[in-house]
Design an enzyme around this catalytic site. Sequence first.
Site, PDB file in Angstrom:
ATOM      1  N   HIS A   1     -51.540  94.503  32.191  1.00 54.81           N
ATOM      2  CA  HIS A   1     -52.190  95.729  31.739  1.00 54.81           C
ATOM      3  C   HIS A   1     -51.206  96.881  31.577  1.00 54.81           C
ATOM      4  CE1 HIS A   1     -56.730  95.532  31.866  1.00 54.81           C
ATOM      5  NE2 HIS A   1     -56.353  94.286  32.065  1.00 54.81           N
TER       6      HIS A   1
ATOM      7  N   ASP B   1     -55.673 103.483  31.526  1.00 54.29           N
ATOM      8  CA  ASP B   1     -56.205 102.150  31.307  1.00 54.29           C
ATOM      9  C   ASP B   1     -57.727 102.315  31.337  1.00 54.29           C
ATOM     10  OD1 ASP B   1     -55.178  98.984  31.919  1.00 54.29           O
ATOM     11  OD2 ASP B   1     -57.316  99.422  32.105  1.00 54.29           O
TER      12      ASP B   1
END
Length: 445
Positions: free
Chosen positions: A20, A114
């Site tokens: 990520h 994120d």
Amino acid sequence: GARENTQKHIAVFAFPFTTHAAPLLALVQKLSESAADSKFHFFNTAQSNESLFSKDHDCERVKPWSVDTGLPKGYKSTKGPSNEPLEYFLKATPGNFETAVAETGLPFDGIISDAFLWFAKEMAEEMRVPWIPYFTAGPRALLVHVVADDLRARLGMNGPKDQTLEFLPGFSAIRAVDIPEGIISGSFDSPFQMMMCKMGQMLPHASAVAINSFEEIDPIVVKTLKSRISNLLNIGPFVLRTPSTSDSDIHGCLDWLDQHMRSSVAYISFGSSATPSPNELKALAEGLEASKFPFLWSFKGNAQEMLPRGFLKRTKNRGMIVPWAPQLIVLGHPSVGVFVTHCGWNSVSESIIGGVPMICRPFFAEQKLNQKTVEAVWGFGVGVEGGMFTKNGTIKALQVILSSEEGKLMKEKIGILQELAFNALDTDGSSTVNFNSLVDLVSRC
Ligand code: UDP
């Protein structure tokens, strides 16, 4: 922020697990080149930052900043995969990010996070600045989280696994069992599932949602998504914009691939955290050996110990095992004919970029949904029979893709999407246009 000073500060919140943080950093690096007045702080755990930023990284534009891991003092990680670090980290949020932001002593003009870290929305609200989440997986995974409440209302909890999702445009081939856990099956009360649930509720209220995908990849789904998220910016496949540091080929994969025939090699990798059980590893190895196809395997752990006795020796003339491969380039090499993958979104995107059909063995999160999309919607891959590697299932899947007419057709089909991916990133392509909007938005923070 309405400050006189033209220097802006953007806070970036990373999710330090699986793949990520790297795609988020790649985006921020690129933004920092285009939004010249903005300075970015990259809030992430020290360990993840250490692996992402090179020692000679110039911190002028993008500055790494440590966020507490939440791990108890003296915590020793257990051997093998464990959810503990994730759970400790989630318990520490949002306090660890708030503390880190305060430490900088800076007023921030915007937050890029994120998408998982939904609490950034509340922090941004308090600071009266825009929140721009980045979703690092694909449009279908995003949609099922955004419409999670509807899915639950329609299908109930833990209903029949085989019922399909006809009522959702583009989902008639997708079954309840393909939907990530925590939406209509499994448990909802784990910290991770709660985070995903909150994410689905918060994203429609963001200033914009960026996603590492392109509009043409799944037009019907993207359309539905846009009806829920007014400012959805498909800016991918982003990896094509930024050469990554993991691309160096220290193990000589490319030279090795050069020695093989066109579309003949199976490339195998399960991403950063999934590992098949010892039994499945054994079955996969046996299948590879019996099939006689050449293979390049990115292998986590000690292959000598984990694979069948004598396997390495017997296959050394047509098999290569490495701890890490420059995957994007490997998948772009003409010798690679099939990708045996866990269907992480980055892997699926890179396979599309390389035009390589897939053999899918998903493990968790949205991987099953990705598999079903590859198999039943796009038609350029197969799942392994029974969902787990067996010797015969492996042989069969390899034969379908590497030596059948059906496999040739799959190669053609993925070639079409491959071209669309490259087009999206052309100067006037959809992803370029969307990226420019994102730059504007960040510049106006
Ligand atoms: N990767 C790589 N070399 C390897 C194994 C993986 O470069 O030997 C990269 C791969 O290119 C991809 C990422 O690691 O970008 C894996 O991401 P994905 O989303 O597929 O899976 P995750 O790690 O999140 O499970």
